[in-house]
Scaffold this motif. Sequence first.
Motif, PDB file in Angstrom:
ATOM      1  N   ASN A 125       5.724  10.424  14.433  1.00 51.48           N
ATOM      2  CA  ASN A 125       4.987  11.642  14.100  1.00 51.48           C
ATOM      3  C   ASN A 125       4.855  11.881  12.595  1.00 51.48           C
ATOM      4  O   ASN A 125       4.659  13.021  12.148  1.00 51.48           O
ATOM      5  N   VAL A 126       4.958  10.801  11.800  1.00 50.19           N
ATOM      6  CA  VAL A 126       4.857  10.921  10.343  1.00 50.19           C
ATOM      7  C   VAL A 126       3.763   9.990   9.821  1.00 50.19           C
ATOM      8  O   VAL A 126       3.742   8.793  10.136  1.00 50.19           O
ATOM      9  N   VAL A 127       2.840  10.550   9.038  1.00 52.02           N
ATOM     10  CA  VAL A 127       1.848   9.725   8.353  1.00 52.02           C
ATOM     11  C   VAL A 127       2.587   8.838   7.357  1.00 52.02           C
ATOM     12  O   VAL A 127       3.324   9.341   6.496  1.00 52.02           O
ATOM     13  N   PRO A 128       2.445   7.510   7.450  1.00 49.70           N
ATOM     14  CA  PRO A 128       3.239   6.618   6.600  1.00 49.70           C
ATOM     15  C   PRO A 128       2.818   6.662   5.136  1.00 49.70           C
ATOM     16  O   PRO A 128       1.623   6.705   4.822  1.00 49.70           O
ATOM     17  N   ASP A 129       3.829   6.622   4.267  1.00 52.96           N
ATOM     18  CA  ASP A 129       3.540   6.638   2.825  1.00 52.96           C
ATOM     19  C   ASP A 129       3.709   5.251   2.198  1.00 52.96           C
ATOM     20  O   ASP A 129       3.518   5.079   0.995  1.00 52.96           O
ATOM     21  N   ARG A 130       4.031   4.248   3.013  1.00 52.73           N
ATOM     22  CA  ARG A 130       4.192   2.899   2.470  1.00 52.73           C
ATOM     23  C   ARG A 130       3.965   1.866   3.574  1.00 52.73           C
ATOM     24  O   ARG A 130       4.386   2.055   4.719  1.00 52.73           O
ATOM     25  N   ALA A 133       0.850  -1.195   0.000  1.00 48.09           N
ATOM     26  CA  ALA A 133       0.000   0.000   0.000  1.00 48.09           C
ATOM     27  C   ALA A 133       0.884   1.242   0.000  1.00 48.09           C
ATOM     28  O   ALA A 133       1.843   1.328   0.777  1.00 48.09           O
ATOM     29  N   VAL A 134       0.598   2.165  -0.870  1.00 50.98           N
ATOM     30  CA  VAL A 134       1.349   3.416  -0.917  1.00 50.98           C
ATOM     31  C   VAL A 134       0.400   4.580  -0.651  1.00 50.98           C
ATOM     32  O   VAL A 134      -0.794   4.519  -0.957  1.00 50.98           O
ATOM     33  N   GLY A 135       0.935   5.636  -0.046  1.00 47.62           N
ATOM     34  CA  GLY A 135       0.155   6.823   0.260  1.00 47.62           C
ATOM     35  C   GLY A 135       1.018   8.065   0.105  1.00 47.62           C
ATOM     36  O   GLY A 135       1.964   8.073  -0.689  1.00 47.62           O
ATOM     37  N   THR A 136       0.699   9.074   0.884  1.00 51.41           N
ATOM     38  CA  THR A 136       1.460  10.329   0.848  1.00 51.41           C
ATOM     39  C   THR A 136       1.843  10.692   2.270  1.00 51.41           C
ATOM     40  O   THR A 136       0.981  10.760   3.161  1.00 51.41           O
ATOM     41  N   GLU A 186      -1.941  10.804   2.811  1.00 49.64           N
ATOM     42  CA  GLU A 186      -2.754   9.605   2.588  1.00 49.64           C
ATOM     43  C   GLU A 186      -2.082   8.476   3.351  1.00 49.64           C
ATOM     44  O   GLU A 186      -0.945   8.098   3.045  1.00 49.64           O
ATOM     45  N   ASN A 187      -2.735   7.933   4.351  1.00 49.59           N
ATOM     46  CA  ASN A 187      -2.130   6.973   5.261  1.00 49.59           C
ATOM     47  C   ASN A 187      -2.059   5.572   4.631  1.00 49.59           C
ATOM     48  O   ASN A 187      -3.070   4.900   4.433  1.00 49.59           O
ATOM     49  N   ALA A 188      -0.834   5.148   4.335  1.00 47.14           N
ATOM     50  CA  ALA A 188      -0.646   3.845   3.691  1.00 47.14           C
ATOM     51  C   ALA A 188      -1.032   2.700   4.618  1.00 47.14           C
ATOM     52  O   ALA A 188      -1.488   1.652   4.152  1.00 47.14           O
ATOM     53  N   VAL A 189      -0.870   2.874   5.926  1.00 48.41           N
ATOM     54  CA  VAL A 189      -1.252   1.815   6.863  1.00 48.41           C
ATOM     55  C   VAL A 189      -2.758   1.594   6.832  1.00 48.41           C
ATOM     56  O   VAL A 189      -3.237   0.455   6.881  1.00 48.41           O
ATOM     57  N   TYR A 190      -3.536   2.693   6.737  1.00 44.80           N
ATOM     58  CA  TYR A 190      -4.991   2.545   6.647  1.00 44.80           C
ATOM     59  C   TYR A 190      -5.379   1.771   5.386  1.00 44.80           C
ATOM     60  O   TYR A 190      -6.260   0.905   5.420  1.00 44.80           O
ATOM     61  N   ARG A 191      -4.714   2.105   4.261  1.00 45.94           N
ATOM     62  CA  ARG A 191      -5.004   1.383   3.028  1.00 45.94           C
ATOM     63  C   ARG A 191      -4.625  -0.101   3.173  1.00 45.94           C
ATOM     64  O   ARG A 191      -5.341  -0.982   2.693  1.00 45.94           O
ATOM     65  N   ALA A 192      -3.512  -0.356   3.844  1.00 42.07           N
ATOM     66  CA  ALA A 192      -3.091  -1.740   4.054  1.00 42.07           C
ATOM     67  C   ALA A 192      -4.081  -2.493   4.938  1.00 42.07           C
ATOM     68  O   ALA A 192      -4.398  -3.662   4.686  1.00 42.07           O
TER      69      ALA A 192
END
Length: 366
Positions: free
Chosen positions: A240-245, A182-185, A196-202
């Motif tokens: 403290n970073v929204v994950p991108d992958r 899952a990739v995000g921003t 865009e939270n990649a963990v949520y997409r995952a």
Amino acid sequence: MDANASVVDLTRELVSIPSYDDETAAGDFLEEWLRREADADTTITRDGVGNVIARKGAAGGETLALVGHHDVVEPAASQVASDDEYTVEERDGRLYGRGTADMKGAVAAAALAFVEADPAGELVFASFVGEEVGGVGARHAIDEGFTPDYAVVGEGSTGYSSPGVTDVAVAHKGRRGSTITAVGTAAHASEADAGENAVYRATDAVSVVRDLEPPAVEVAGERLEGSVVVTEIEGGTAMNVVPDRCEVTVDERTVPDERAPLERVEGIEGVAWTVDQDLPPMRCDDETFAEAVREAADAAQSGTPERVVKPHATDAGWLSAAGTECVVCGPAEPGEAHTDTESVSIDVLERCRETYRRVAEGWTGE
């Protein structure tokens, strides 16, 4: 040398030769043994990856292969005597050591049966490399034209129907390992909506996986049921970073002719699915052959063997996918392979040797 000592001695020799990350020495030993013990009309070859293959009998008709592998998984410290020797011990009617059960004992039994048999047709002995790392040897042999009509693969089938009985497995599961990415921003966690939270997409993809119905088939009166399990998850770079992958690993146990529809996860935005490994399942569709092997196993032991299914992938899967009718019949019992106390019953080794010889001399494919 009596018959029992032969299978013990050959198994001892094979097990003592290290073959975890380099199978060359074990292959050398097998090749030299066959050249010394086999009839003059036997053809013995060593292919480009180190497989040992021997042939005898009447060519041009149906071909039966006795198949094993001489590589092993990494031994425990207690199973290593020195850099060039593994430990082998005999006690209480069993041989202990890395590879006794999986599966140098079966290779020894098959090699002896091959040499002794007066085959009904063309008989092949094959010991492959790289089974433990995805069937490297079997796949190479198949690519080079190894296409027996029938095969008995000597992986473990003892103790499935009842303790101590060597059964005949007519099907086994495969394994498909895959990765969901899952990739995000990325964004600062204090401004989460900017990313865009990649963990949520995952985790959305994980929910899809959890809702999948694993496929199942009926074989030999038993239900062979697959499974789909999320086994690993990795993602994010800091608190403290929204994950991108984010990556999720999936272990799927497959059944003949069926797969779970994992591709459905790609319907989620930002999610991709890739297959990393696909070890094929096996099913024997020739009931006459399966019953002939079962009858040979029955004649070689006091217990009554049954046709069963096996949960683990073997080289029979690759052979089956290439068109060979396969069964699995071997001395190892459930729970013995890959353990620090791996062992095999000497009586069962001799039983398998007799079973293989009976199949070789009785099966014509007609």
